[in-house]
Scaffold this active site. Sequence first.
Site, short mmCIF file in Angstrom:
data_model
loop_
_atom_site.label_atom_id
_atom_site.label_comp_id
_atom_site.label_asym_id
_atom_site.label_seq_id
_atom_site.Cartn_x
_atom_site.Cartn_y
_atom_site.Cartn_z
N GLU A 193 0.84 -1.20 0.00
CA GLU A 193 0.00 0.00 0.00
C GLU A 193 0.88 1.25 0.00
OE1 GLU A 193 -2.60 0.09 3.40
OE2 GLU A 193 -3.74 1.80 2.66
N LYS A 221 -9.03 2.87 -2.80
CA LYS A 221 -9.50 2.20 -1.58
C LYS A 221 -10.91 2.68 -1.22
CE LYS A 221 -7.38 1.50 3.03
NZ LYS A 221 -6.17 1.85 3.82
N CYS A 240 -5.94 -3.01 1.84
CA CYS A 240 -5.96 -3.10 3.30
C CYS A 240 -7.36 -3.12 3.93
CB CYS A 240 -5.10 -1.98 3.88
SG CYS A 240 -4.40 -2.42 5.50
N LYS A 284 -1.54 -9.98 15.89
CA LYS A 284 -2.22 -9.61 14.65
C LYS A 284 -1.98 -10.61 13.52
CE LYS A 284 -3.47 -5.19 12.54
NZ LYS A 284 -3.02 -3.79 12.42
N SER A 295 16.68 0.96 30.86
CA SER A 295 17.74 1.51 30.02
C SER A 295 18.62 0.39 29.46
CB SER A 295 18.58 2.53 30.79
OG SER A 295 19.13 1.99 31.96
N ASN A 319 13.09 15.41 41.17
CA ASN A 319 12.96 15.78 39.75
C ASN A 319 14.20 16.52 39.27
OD1 ASN A 319 10.43 14.66 39.31
ND2 ASN A 319 9.35 16.52 39.91
#
Lengths: 553, 553
Positions: B48, B122, B158, B191, B309, B379
């Site tokens: 696409e 589309k 899609c 997915k 990290s 902080n």
Amino acid sequence: MTDSSRKPVRFALAQIDTCVGDLDGNADKVLSYVRRAADSADVVIFPEMTLTGYPIEDLAFRATFRKAAWEAADGLAKTLAQEGHGDLYVVVGTVGTDHASDNPRNRLVALHNGVVWAGYDKHFLPNYGVFDEFRIFSPGEKTLVLEIEGARIGVAICEDIWQDGGPVAQLASQHIDVLLTINGSPYEEGKTSTRLDLCVKRAREVAAPVIYLNQVGGQDDLVFDGASFVVNQSGTILERSAQFREDLSFWTLPVTSDPQTTDGSVSTLAPLMERTEEVYEACVLGLKDYITKNGFTGVVLGLSGGIDSALVAAMAADAVGGGNVWGISMPSRYSSDGSKDDAAQLAENIGAHYTVEPIENLFTAYQDQLHLQAVAAENLQARLRGVIVMAYSNSKGLLALATGNKSELACGYSTIYGDAVGGYAPIKDLLKTRVWDLAKWRNAKAAKEGNPEVIPLNSIVKPPSAELRPGQKDSDSLPDYALLDQVLAAYIEHAHGRADLLADGFDPQTVDTVMRLVDKAEWKRRQYPLGPKVTALAFGRDRRLPVTSRFSE
Amino acid sequence: MTDSSRKPVRFALAQIDTCVGDLDGNADKVLSYVRRAADSADVVIFPEMTLTGYPIEDLAFRATFRKAAWEAADGLAKTLAQEGHGDLYVVVGTVGTDHASDNPRNRLVALHNGVVWAGYDKHFLPNYGVFDEFRIFSPGEKTLVLEIEGARIGVAICEDIWQDGGPVAQLASQHIDVLLTINGSPYEEGKTSTRLDLCVKRAREVAAPVIYLNQVGGQDDLVFDGASFVVNQSGTILERSAQFREDLSFWTLPVTSDPQTTDGSVSTLAPLMERTEEVYEACVLGLKDYITKNGFTGVVLGLSGGIDSALVAAMAADAVGGGNVWGISMPSRYSSDGSKDDAAQLAENIGAHYTVEPIENLFTAYQDQLHLQAVAAENLQARLRGVIVMAYSNSKGLLALATGNKSELACGYSTIYGDAVGGYAPIKDLLKTRVWDLAKWRNAKAAKEGNPEVIPLNSIVKPPSAELRPGQKDSDSLPDYALLDQVLAAYIEHAHGRADLLADGFDPQTVDTVMRLVDKAEWKRRQYPLGPKVTALAFGRDRRLPVTSRFSE
């Protein structure tokens, strides 16, 4: 046309400032406005999504939110009846649910006799600019005509009147006596006359006056200016509410709807501000509502002596009072005496708290360790200041304000995590030339009121400089603002590409410089604080461009 | 069914990594893949919006962009013909313009014989989650069947196959031999199998195999995993391309489309990764492509000795090589010796540059001036480190990486302008418990390859601490991560409100604490760097909630 079965219908236009998610608070405010209006009105009208606040964004997807909104509407109807206002028709906006699809709807409901008496779902869901309504709502399919005192009142919600066809076109054949539209229409320069022209067109289409009721107040990056009105088919304005503040005004639909006979129905006409004042007030309201709705009592910002921080400080003082503004001067070895004096003078003018926190020792401590050169050393100074502003914010519970303007933001002419720190950025949608306009306007207003200048003249007239190295001027790195701002307006607000900009008459070198700077700075803009949209196209959700992009034309 | 007029059609699946806006670069890549495929294919398929990159967001509105995209497609067709590939059919995605409305379209074009031979727009424009296509495109109305070598090839883009009805339903009655869909489908956990199930359903609907061609690569906050495949109506996978890398594979549509007869057409089946590996590779690819497409050569980050990290540094080394990673240890008086050792060990393990920059003198310089207490002092330490990281970034031209995880981001358990500084945040969509999983998986992979551990065991097993005050532990401020992460998944990914969370079985105190923390931290998340989405719902454009909101249920 006179219809003998009809009576005059008295409308109250309740132009209120709601808060997103504050269902109880918004319902309470509706109640208090209904009480005020009750003796003089048959119908009390509130803005789009009154109960929920607007825009609710993805809160629409939370089932508990929609349930609570329903309960707020239902409870409000009952309370109104218990208080003896059941005979009134109270029109509020809220979120609904389409029972077939379980999708959220943008809904208008009329409360009457203790119940939710009628409902209408917005048809056209704006999904351009700052709007994402097609994302969260499903569209309504039906029109609604309220029959009240023999009058036929057609209803619409905001975008419904901006698109041709749809519910307004259907209402045109339904013999309505008035078209009522409730709105959450964000301010941008010039929009007032656009809305009026549109409503005159719709009044002619439905052959009846239009009541345009808008919300007022700030919500994140949007400012709603109110400025509700009633207009008839001839373009005569029959009522106009105030701009940038809550208002309650009245207008009566006469028995005759002949546009030539206004039947005593011309109500109060609040004056319209001129453009520069509008923009200033939009920024102030956006800031004020961000502060109060998020529970802050004051703000802190760095005062450099330059025009940007001076204007933001003046706006903050107008929003919450100078006594709730903390200004910090953070001079370095490169700060001129003039700048320090201008910062102190500004703080005095607005009655702000004022502290001087030199960064020299901090700079030395860092440089002893890091030995930075050139731009890295310049950015260091800005970041040391950012740390100080955030230290004040954290220790005093103040909202930190970023003071960048749109020209700076566009070109990345600021230090991320330095001067860009903050929870809100009141002038981020003002090009530099507009910043000067607003500063001059604010001083002129003070003069008109017999007061001394707010923003030191020197901050307005001196050449802009970040003062991060000896003798630095903005014009070393950027085209002159008068030219730069024209290119930016064309590139950003009109989405002109390189070929268009050359056709606009700008020289290739300037065009290439500006386009490169703007494109390269997208990643910084993504991390910049929210601030009020006041132009046709602001940075943020109004202009969604990829950070990673190689297109340069 | 055998159709004697048909020949076998050889498809090449070119699963490539494009760059948004790089029309020339993308066209060159298409050309190079066509050259590789030419001898073995009749049709070469690309993902696409191949030429423009995907997603292009509001670049769609720029007329010069659409013109350049047209020229790229036209020029590519001519070049292919000049090189002797005119007989091939090359299917690419691009942006088009609807000539009636002048609106942008999401378009598929087939290049053949030196011209743009056929086009399809589309139909279904996704406008949920991370997608804004209804905002920028107008929908297509027509179906397209390509007739090639006697075979009928139906096409879709899609979202067209994710919605029922529309073009696929129309193609079902058009006797197609294969359904080709080109995709820009972003990765999220799980997915792969969803896509396969969907394509089997569509294969049955059109009674033909489905070619699912996906793009691969990172674009801002999205990672495309590739994993293209061909599947038939029985659910047999006939081809599968690699995950998370470019691939060129082949599949032949046989003359018979009887699902029982695969006709020698089963091609290479790339193995599927297991879930944890997938997520790790998604983060690495997102990071790698952000670095390279934005022109960086290396990265810098603070190494605290903690797991977050360490994992980010390991990913960075896997993305661009340890020699392009700069790790800075920035100990304070509260840093344990263990943490400093762990940071150094990690840097050694991955071959990173390693520097120690103590913050003690900087902290003293600030505290002599500001005398901060409690959270403001905590902080301050984080922000002094942020200034150092950005100083390295500015002076060496390195991309700064933020190392926050999703649990931290959710709860605001980080210091804005402190540990949150950076241009990219590789693990921002990983809950803390997932961070541990990935760290262990990375070490296990090293062990399998006969290498020593990458992430020091101590960083994995010690109780998490920000080390900003003596003896501080994350568990002082937050519920245990095992519980916290479950509540966060329910609240964020499933949009469960308070009542739902209680029904889920979480205790009221935990629910109220977590909801309050998450809601209060929205303003910080807005300013957090981009990072790759790997779950069903990531922070950022996937979850659009107001900063200003009083809803707490």
